[in-house]
Design a protein around this motif. Structure first.
Motif, PDB file in Angstrom:
ATOM      1  N   VAL A  11       0.972  -1.089  -0.080  1.00  0.00           N
ATOM      2  CA  VAL A  11      -0.043   0.216  -0.161  1.00  0.00           C
ATOM      3  C   VAL A  11       0.822   1.341   0.107  1.00  0.00           C
ATOM      4  CG1 VAL A  11      -1.782   1.307   1.354  1.00  0.00           C
ATOM      5  CG2 VAL A  11      -1.982  -1.158   1.135  1.00  0.00           C
ATOM      6  N   ARG A  12       0.673   2.133  -0.527  1.00  0.00           N
ATOM      7  CA  ARG A  12       1.152   3.553  -0.841  1.00  0.00           C
ATOM      8  C   ARG A  12       0.060   4.606  -0.419  1.00  0.00           C
ATOM      9  NH1 ARG A  12       5.686   6.226  -2.366  1.00  0.00           N
ATOM     10  NH2 ARG A  12       5.493   8.133  -3.219  1.00  0.00           N
ATOM     11  N   LEU A  13       0.500   5.702   0.741  1.00  0.00           N
ATOM     12  CA  LEU A  13      -0.418   6.565   1.144  1.00  0.00           C
ATOM     13  C   LEU A  13       0.555   7.886   0.921  1.00  0.00           C
ATOM     14  CD1 LEU A  13      -1.683   4.903   4.513  1.00  0.00           C
ATOM     15  CD2 LEU A  13      -2.779   4.915   2.071  1.00  0.00           C
ATOM     16  N   PRO A  14       0.427   8.372  -0.475  1.00  0.00           N
ATOM     17  CA  PRO A  14       1.509   9.499  -0.671  1.00  0.00           C
ATOM     18  C   PRO A  14       1.432  10.646   0.090  1.00  0.00           C
ATOM     19  CG  PRO A  14      -0.019   9.019  -2.203  1.00  0.00           C
ATOM     20  CD  PRO A  14      -0.132   8.124  -1.518  1.00  0.00           C
ATOM     21  N   ARG A  15      -0.139  11.051   0.575  1.00  0.00           N
ATOM     22  CA  ARG A  15      -0.244  12.317   1.349  1.00  0.00           C
ATOM     23  C   ARG A  15      -0.619  11.936   2.885  1.00  0.00           C
ATOM     24  NH1 ARG A  15      -4.170  16.120  -2.832  1.00  0.00           N
ATOM     25  NH2 ARG A  15      -2.640  16.059  -4.464  1.00  0.00           N
ATOM     26  N   CYS A  16      -0.401  10.858   3.388  1.00  0.00           N
ATOM     27  CA  CYS A  16      -0.981  10.423   4.860  1.00  0.00           C
ATOM     28  C   CYS A  16       0.042  11.316   5.432  1.00  0.00           C
ATOM     29  CB  CYS A  16      -0.861   8.981   4.853  1.00  0.00           C
ATOM     30  SG  CYS A  16      -1.520   8.581   6.380  1.00  0.00           S
ATOM     31  N   LYS A  17      -0.492  11.945   6.527  1.00  0.00           N
ATOM     32  CA  LYS A  17       0.452  12.613   7.665  1.00  0.00           C
ATOM     33  C   LYS A  17       0.216  12.064   8.963  1.00  0.00           C
ATOM     34  CE  LYS A  17       0.302  17.062   4.940  1.00  0.00           C
ATOM     35  NZ  LYS A  17       0.139  18.473   5.285  1.00  0.00           N
ATOM     36  N   TYR A  18      -1.109  11.385   8.994  1.00  0.00           N
ATOM     37  CA  TYR A  18      -1.340  10.700  10.625  1.00  0.00           C
ATOM     38  C   TYR A  18      -1.945   9.492  10.261  1.00  0.00           C
ATOM     39  CZ  TYR A  18      -3.697  10.109  14.829  1.00  0.00           C
ATOM     40  OH  TYR A  18      -4.142   9.306  16.160  1.00  0.00           O
ATOM     41  N   LEU A  19      -1.141   8.217  10.746  1.00  0.00           N
ATOM     42  CA  LEU A  19      -1.728   7.007  10.493  1.00  0.00           C
ATOM     43  C   LEU A  19      -1.701   6.329  11.944  1.00  0.00           C
ATOM     44  CD1 LEU A  19      -2.337   4.532   9.097  1.00  0.00           C
ATOM     45  CD2 LEU A  19       0.082   4.338   8.570  1.00  0.00           C
ATOM     46  N   ASN A  20      -2.853   5.823  12.182  1.00  0.00           N
ATOM     47  CA  ASN A  20      -2.816   5.111  13.733  1.00  0.00           C
ATOM     48  C   ASN A  20      -3.288   3.810  13.229  1.00  0.00           C
ATOM     49  OD1 ASN A  20      -3.735   4.163  16.106  1.00  0.00           O
ATOM     50  ND2 ASN A  20      -5.056   5.627  16.652  1.00  0.00           N
ATOM     51  N   LEU A  21      -2.136   2.737  13.597  1.00  0.00           N
ATOM     52  CA  LEU A  21      -2.132   1.110  13.634  1.00  0.00           C
ATOM     53  C   LEU A  21      -2.282   0.648  14.822  1.00  0.00           C
ATOM     54  CD1 LEU A  21       0.295   0.953  10.431  1.00  0.00           C
ATOM     55  CD2 LEU A  21      -2.140   0.267  10.621  1.00  0.00           C
ATOM     56  N   GLN A  25       3.914  12.366   9.453  1.00  0.00           N
ATOM     57  CA  GLN A  25       4.413  13.060  10.507  1.00  0.00           C
ATOM     58  C   GLN A  25       4.046  12.617  11.997  1.00  0.00           C
ATOM     59  OE1 GLN A  25       2.748  16.991  10.010  1.00  0.00           O
ATOM     60  NE2 GLN A  25       3.615  17.407   8.049  1.00  0.00           N
ATOM     61  N   HIS A  26       2.895  11.743  12.196  1.00  0.00           N
ATOM     62  CA  HIS A  26       2.506  11.185  13.425  1.00  0.00           C
ATOM     63  C   HIS A  26       2.211   9.844  12.988  1.00  0.00           C
ATOM     64  CE1 HIS A  26       2.604  15.357  14.969  1.00  0.00           C
ATOM     65  NE2 HIS A  26       1.822  15.616  13.758  1.00  0.00           N
ATOM     66  N   LEU A  27       2.743   8.751  13.674  1.00  0.00           N
ATOM     67  CA  LEU A  27       2.515   7.274  13.616  1.00  0.00           C
ATOM     68  C   LEU A  27       2.385   6.748  14.803  1.00  0.00           C
ATOM     69  CD1 LEU A  27       2.537   4.998  11.662  1.00  0.00           C
ATOM     70  CD2 LEU A  27       5.045   4.823  12.018  1.00  0.00           C
ATOM     71  N   CYS A  28       1.353   6.047  14.978  1.00  0.00           N
ATOM     72  CA  CYS A  28       0.904   5.142  16.132  1.00  0.00           C
ATOM     73  C   CYS A  28       0.987   3.683  15.778  1.00  0.00           C
ATOM     74  CB  CYS A  28      -0.317   5.443  16.740  1.00  0.00           C
ATOM     75  SG  CYS A  28      -0.778   4.655  18.093  1.00  0.00           S
ATOM     76  N   LEU A  29       2.073   2.922  16.627  1.00  0.00           N
ATOM     77  CA  LEU A  29       2.147   1.588  16.312  1.00  0.00           C
ATOM     78  C   LEU A  29       2.085   0.794  17.452  1.00  0.00           C
ATOM     79  CD1 LEU A  29       5.359   1.388  14.017  1.00  0.00           C
ATOM     80  CD2 LEU A  29       2.770   1.341  13.226  1.00  0.00           C
ATOM     81  N   SER A  30       1.308   1.314  18.607  1.00  0.00           N
ATOM     82  CA  SER A  30       1.352   0.685  19.845  1.00  0.00           C
ATOM     83  C   SER A  30       0.425  -0.486  19.778  1.00  0.00           C
ATOM     84  CB  SER A  30       0.492   1.567  21.022  1.00  0.00           C
ATOM     85  OG  SER A  30      -0.885   1.914  20.315  1.00  0.00           O
ATOM     86  N   GLU A  31       0.879  -1.629  20.565  1.00  0.00           N
ATOM     87  CA  GLU A  31       0.413  -2.830  20.748  1.00  0.00           C
ATOM     88  C   GLU A  31       0.328  -3.569  19.473  1.00  0.00           C
ATOM     89  OE1 GLU A  31      -3.195  -3.484  23.019  1.00  0.00           O
ATOM     90  OE2 GLU A  31      -3.270  -1.732  24.077  1.00  0.00           O
ATOM     91  N   LEU A  66      12.299   4.734   8.271  1.00  0.00           N
ATOM     92  CA  LEU A  66      11.511   6.095   8.353  1.00  0.00           C
ATOM     93  C   LEU A  66      12.166   7.362   8.390  1.00  0.00           C
ATOM     94  CD1 LEU A  66       8.724   4.611  10.885  1.00  0.00           C
ATOM     95  CD2 LEU A  66       8.581   4.905   8.472  1.00  0.00           C
ATOM     96  N   GLY A  67      13.508   7.294   8.449  1.00  0.00           N
ATOM     97  CA  GLY A  67      14.495   8.403   8.408  1.00  0.00           C
ATOM     98  C   GLY A  67      14.264   9.632   7.464  1.00  0.00           C
ATOM     99  N   ALA A  68      14.079   9.420   6.190  1.00  0.00           N
ATOM    100  CA  ALA A  68      13.850  10.179   5.138  1.00  0.00           C
ATOM    101  C   ALA A  68      12.306  10.934   5.171  1.00  0.00           C
ATOM    102  CB  ALA A  68      13.831   9.170   3.713  1.00  0.00           C
ATOM    103  N   THR A  69      11.581  10.470   6.372  1.00  0.00           N
ATOM    104  CA  THR A  69      10.074  11.131   6.229  1.00  0.00           C
ATOM    105  C   THR A  69      10.242  12.307   7.221  1.00  0.00           C
ATOM    106  OG1 THR A  69       9.540   9.710   8.502  1.00  0.00           O
ATOM    107  CG2 THR A  69       9.156   8.721   5.635  1.00  0.00           C
ATOM    108  N   PRO A  70       9.321  13.086   7.249  1.00  0.00           N
ATOM    109  CA  PRO A  70       9.239  14.391   8.289  1.00  0.00           C
ATOM    110  C   PRO A  70       8.594  13.722   9.471  1.00  0.00           C
ATOM    111  CG  PRO A  70       7.375  14.653   6.718  1.00  0.00           C
ATOM    112  CD  PRO A  70       8.064  13.374   6.338  1.00  0.00           C
ATOM    113  N   LEU A  71       8.755  12.627   9.969  1.00  0.00           N
ATOM    114  CA  LEU A  71       8.071  12.075  11.157  1.00  0.00           C
ATOM    115  C   LEU A  71       8.535  12.886  12.401  1.00  0.00           C
ATOM    116  CD1 LEU A  71       6.299   9.601  12.188  1.00  0.00           C
ATOM    117  CD2 LEU A  71       8.616   8.307  12.715  1.00  0.00           C
ATOM    118  N   GLN A  72       7.443  13.396  13.137  1.00  0.00           N
ATOM    119  CA  GLN A  72       7.604  14.268  14.442  1.00  0.00           C
ATOM    120  C   GLN A  72       7.251  13.186  15.657  1.00  0.00           C
ATOM    121  OE1 GLN A  72       5.283  17.764  13.839  1.00  0.00           O
ATOM    122  NE2 GLN A  72       6.185  18.280  12.046  1.00  0.00           N
ATOM    123  N   SER A  73       6.453  12.628  15.605  1.00  0.00           N
ATOM    124  CA  SER A  73       6.038  11.816  16.845  1.00  0.00           C
ATOM    125  C   SER A  73       5.849  10.490  16.595  1.00  0.00           C
ATOM    126  CB  SER A  73       4.668  12.351  17.468  1.00  0.00           C
ATOM    127  OG  SER A  73       3.486  12.254  16.642  1.00  0.00           O
TER     128      SER A  73
END
Length: 278
Positions: free
Chosen positions: A172-182, A200-206, A218-225
Motif C-alpha cells: 500500500v502507498r499513502l502518498p499524502r498521509c500525515k497521520y496514521l494510527n495502526l 508526521q505522526h505514527l502510532c504503532l502501539s500494541e 523512516l528516516g527520510a520522512t518528516p516524522l515528528q511523533s
C-alpha cells in the motif's frame, strides 16, 4: 443525525432528496417505532430510524447518492465472498449446478456492472480523513477487499486503522498521509508498513515490533511523533536513545518529548555500567 453499522449517516441532508422507498420511510413514515425495554438501565429505548438499514451498505440503498468520501466511519468489510468466488473455491457447487450456464453468464455480467457502479460510488480517491477501524476482517476475501480500498486512498491525510489484525501493508502507498494510527494490529516489522513519504505522526502501539534498527527506514520522512508502546522493542536496553538515534528528527516518543537523557549514550558511559570482577 444517526449512523448505521454500515457507516451511513441518515440525516436529512446526507440522504438523496428523491422519494425512494427507503428514503420515504425515513422521512415520511408516521408508523410509531417499536419500543424496547433496556434490561440494564430500565429506560425505555426507541430504535433509531437507521436501525432497519443496519445490515445494508450505503451504496446498496436504491438511488442513494452518498459517496464514500462523505462518510467518517464506513464499514467496508464485505459480508462474504461472491457466489463466483465460492464456486471457484468449490464451496457452492450445488448452487451453480442447479442453474443454467446462460443464466449464470447473464447474472455474472449484471453483477460486474453493479460492482463497477458501487466502486465508483465509493470514491475513495477523494477521501482526506477516514476511519476504517474495527472492520473484523475474518476471511481472506474481506482482507483482499480492504487492501484494495487502501490502495485507492491517494489523497488521505488522516487514517485510522485500529484493531484490524493487519499483518502486512507493504503493498500500500499513502502518498499524502500525515497521520496514521495502526494501534493493536499484528505488525512485526517496520518493513510491513505502507509507503508514507509525508508521515508526521505514527502510532504503532500494541503490535509485535521487536527490532529497532529498521526504524531508519523512516528516516527520510518528516516524522515528528512515534508511539511504540506495548511492543517487544519497548523492553530493549537503551530503548529511547536507540529510537532517537535511528530517527534524529523525531520530537516525541510514546507521548513524551525528547529529553536530554535520550541522547545517544557515549561509549564511556556504556562502559561505566559494566561490572568488573577481580
Amino acid at each position: 443525525m444517526s449512523e448505521s453499522s454500515s457507516g451511513v449517516n441518515t440525516s436529512s441532508d446526507s440522504l438523496p432528496k428523491s422519494h425512494t422507498s427507503q428514503g420515504s420511510e425515513l422521512r415520511d413514515t408516521h408508523t410509531p417505532l417499536s419500543v424496547e425495554q433496556s434490561p440494564d438501565s430500565g429506560f425505555v429505548t426507541t430504535p433509531l430510524p437507521s436501525n432497519r438499514f443496519r445490515f445494508i451498505s450505503w451504496h446498496r440503498l436504491e438511488e442513494s447518492d452518498v459517496r464514500g468520501d462523505q462518510l467518517s466511519c464506513p464499514r467496508v468489510r464485505e459480508a462474504g465472498p461472491s457466489e463466483e468466488e465460492l464456486y471457484l473455491r468449490g464451496e457452492q457447487y450445488a448452487l451453480y449446478a442447479s442453474g443454467s450456464r446462460r443464466g449464470r453468464r447473464r447474472r455474472g455480467e449484471e453483477d460486474q456492472v453493479q460492482k463497477w457502479e458501487e466502486r465508483l460510488q465509493e470514491n475513495w480517491e477523494n477521501c482526506v480523513e477516514l476511519n476504517l477501524s474495527y472492520q473484523d476482517l475474518g476471511d481472506p476475501y474481506q482482507l483482499e477487499n480492504f487492501i484494495r480500498i487502501l490502495r485507492r486512498l491517494i489523497r488521505v491525510e488522516r487514517l485510522q486503522l485500529v484493531d484490524n489484525a493487519l499483518k502486512d501493508l507493504s503493498s500500500v502507498r499513502l502518498p499524502r498521509c500525515k497521520y496514521l494510527n495502526l494501534h493493536r494490529n499484528h505488525l512485526t516489522s517496520i518493513r510491513q508498513l505502507p509507503k508514507m513519504p509525508q508521515i508526521q505522526h505514527l502510532c504503532l502501539s500494541e503490535n509485535g515490533i521487536g527490532a529497532l534498527g529498521e526504524l531508519s527506514l523512516l528516516g527520510a520522512t518528516p516524522l515528528q511523533s512515534l508511539t511504540l508502546r506495548r511492543n517487544p522493542c519497548e523492553f530493549l536496553e537503551d530503548y529511547r536513545p536507540r529510537v532517537f538515534s535511528c530517527l534524529p528528527k523525531l520530537c516525541v516518543l510514546d507521548g513524551i518529548p525528547k529529553l536530554p537523557e535520550d541522547s545517544v549514550p557515549s561509549p564511556m558511559s556504556a562502559a561505566s555500567r559494566l561490572c568488573t570482577i577481580l
